[in-house]
Design an enzyme around this catalytic site. Structure first.
Site, PDB file in Angstrom:
ATOM      1  N   LYS A   1       0.376  -1.254   0.020  1.00  0.00           N
ATOM      2  CA  LYS A   1      -0.709   0.045  -0.098  1.00  0.00           C
ATOM      3  C   LYS A   1       1.408   1.160  -0.390  1.00  0.00           C
ATOM      4  O   LYS A   1       1.662   1.568   1.379  1.00  0.00           O
ATOM      5  CB  LYS A   1      -0.839  -0.050   1.716  1.00  0.00           C
TER       6      LYS A   1
ATOM      7  N   LEU B   1      -4.891   7.357  -1.614  1.00  0.00           N
ATOM      8  CA  LEU B   1      -4.381   8.713  -1.211  1.00  0.00           C
ATOM      9  C   LEU B   1      -6.180   9.131  -0.920  1.00  0.00           C
ATOM     10  O   LEU B   1      -5.953  10.849  -1.021  1.00  0.00           O
ATOM     11  CB  LEU B   1      -4.498   9.084  -2.133  1.00  0.00           C
ATOM     12  N   LYS B   2      -7.193   7.939  -1.232  1.00  0.00           N
ATOM     13  CA  LYS B   2      -8.152   8.729   0.028  1.00  0.00           C
ATOM     14  C   LYS B   2      -8.327   9.995  -0.551  1.00  0.00           C
ATOM     15  O   LYS B   2      -8.594  11.156   0.071  1.00  0.00           O
ATOM     16  CB  LYS B   2      -7.990   9.438   1.500  1.00  0.00           C
TER      17      LYS B   2
ATOM     18  N   ILE C   1     -13.501  17.914  -6.173  1.00  0.00           N
ATOM     19  CA  ILE C   1     -15.005  17.362  -6.700  1.00  0.00           C
ATOM     20  C   ILE C   1     -15.025  16.178  -7.382  1.00  0.00           C
ATOM     21  O   ILE C   1     -14.118  15.685  -8.098  1.00  0.00           O
ATOM     22  CB  ILE C   1     -15.065  19.311  -7.966  1.00  0.00           C
TER      23      ILE C   1
ATOM     24  N   GLN D   1      -3.941   5.004  15.607  1.00  0.00           N
ATOM     25  CA  GLN D   1      -5.433   4.300  15.926  1.00  0.00           C
ATOM     26  C   GLN D   1      -5.492   4.312  17.115  1.00  0.00           C
ATOM     27  O   GLN D   1      -5.276   3.971  17.872  1.00  0.00           O
ATOM     28  CB  GLN D   1      -4.620   3.052  15.276  1.00  0.00           C
TER      29      GLN D   1
HETATM   30  O1  C5P Z   1       0.699   1.690  10.506  1.00  0.00           O
HETATM   31  P1  C5P Z   1      -0.234   1.659  10.454  1.00  0.00           P
HETATM   32  O2  C5P Z   1      -0.530  -0.064  10.863  1.00  0.00           O
HETATM   33  O3  C5P Z   1      -1.006   2.294  11.395  1.00  0.00           O
HETATM   34  O4  C5P Z   1      -1.129   1.357   9.380  1.00  0.00           O
HETATM   35  C1  C5P Z   1      -2.134   1.635   9.198  1.00  0.00           C
HETATM   36  C2  C5P Z   1      -2.578   2.273   7.114  1.00  0.00           C
HETATM   37  O5  C5P Z   1      -3.211   2.018   6.837  1.00  0.00           O
HETATM   38  C3  C5P Z   1      -1.767   3.736   7.280  1.00  0.00           C
HETATM   39  O6  C5P Z   1      -1.064   3.683   5.917  1.00  0.00           O
HETATM   40  C4  C5P Z   1      -3.177   4.572   7.218  1.00  0.00           C
HETATM   41  O7  C5P Z   1      -2.580   5.493   6.577  1.00  0.00           O
HETATM   42  C5  C5P Z   1      -3.717   3.316   5.866  1.00  0.00           C
HETATM   43  N1  C5P Z   1      -5.629   3.980   6.969  1.00  0.00           N
HETATM   44  C6  C5P Z   1      -5.858   3.280   8.164  1.00  0.00           C
HETATM   45  N2  C5P Z   1      -7.123   3.893   8.732  1.00  0.00           N
HETATM   46  C7  C5P Z   1      -7.950   3.614   7.485  1.00  0.00           C
HETATM   47  C8  C5P Z   1      -7.722   4.028   5.718  1.00  0.00           C
HETATM   48  C9  C5P Z   1      -6.279   3.923   5.658  1.00  0.00           C
HETATM   49  O8  C5P Z   1      -4.790   3.481   8.916  1.00  0.00           O
HETATM   50  N3  C5P Z   1      -9.940   4.362   8.028  1.00  0.00           N
END
Ligand code: C5P
Length: 234
Positions: free
Chosen positions: A38, A66-67, A71, A193
């Protein structure tokens, strides 16, 4: 477009780094365990589309995270570019609305999996409320998921804590990608997180794929950490 095959197809490694040398070493070390890497805004901003091309040239798939949220015209054209780079999965932010997602589905021409980010796994109900999203986390995720799937996206990115409800509401059809995954032996907490689950919980909650970053990338031995995660899932 569902996940099938081995564990290495189902565990996606998040490369959130700015150094191409470190990334090359990470890929070399983890390659036996990982099919899809990713690339998110950290690595993409630092290294650009060349990184996507390099990962693709090494025989691996790319999840471009890149979420997109802009628009409809802008996002659909960006999606078209991502598709032309050969990425396998692309994220859009569901808060961009229905038309943005519908136009992106059209632009992707079914050549990549389009996934809607519902609520970031770093956000809890309090933070969601502060940006004006009403209800508890499950309600917010459910509303945004319905919008995304109604617009034709192939699946969703959501916390494992929402997995069972999403499966109950939307069935087994949508692809479910779960980030915010922390192996139980991960010692240093959950970083930023908030709604974390273990790899076992993520798959038990209905995930087709899990995304894992720092527990592997910041490990002194990423390959061993992945081997342990695999072992725990058997
Ligand atoms: O390092 P970690 O395991 O927290 O990485 C999680 C990855 O998933 C990061 O690249 C983060 O940007 C992505 N992500 C997330 N939550 C979301 C979508 C994507 O943590 N809802």
């Amino acid at each position: 477009m569902k996940a099938e095959g081995t564990l290495s197809d189902k565990i996606i490694l998040a490369i959130d780094d700015t150094s191409i040398d470190r990334i090359r070493r990470l890929i070399a070390a983890t390659s036996p365990f990982i099919t899809t890497y990713k690339i998110g805004s950290i690595a993409f901003t630092a290294l650009g589309p060349g990184l996507i091309q390099e990962v693709r040239a090494s025989g691996k798939d790319v999840f471009l995270d890149l979420k997109y949220l802009d628009i409809p015209h802008t996002v659909s054209k960006a999606v078209r570019q991502a598709v032309s780079l050969g990425v396998k999965m692309i994220t859009l932010h569901t808060l961009g609305g229905r038309e943005m997602m519908e136009r992106s589905v059209e632009a992707s021409d079914n050549r990549a999996m389009l996934l809607g980010v519902t609520l970031l796994t770093s956000m809890d109900a309090e933070q969601a409320g502060a940006v004006g999203l009403r209800g508890d986390v499950h309600e917010i995720v459910g509303r945004l998921a319905a919008l995304a799937l109604g617009a034709g996206l192939h699946g969703l990115v959501a916390s494992g804590q929402e997995g069972p409800r999403l499966r109950k509401e939307f069935g087994s059809g949508p692809v479910l990608v779960v980030p915010g995954v922390r192996p139980s032996e991960y010692g240093t907490g959950s970083d930023d997180q908030k709604r974390v689950v273990t790899p076992q919980q993520a798959f038990a909650s209905g995930a087709d794929y899990i995304v894992i970053g720092r527990p592997v990338t910041e490990s002194s031995d990423p390959a061993r950490t992945l081997a342990e995660i695999n072992e725990g899932l058997r």
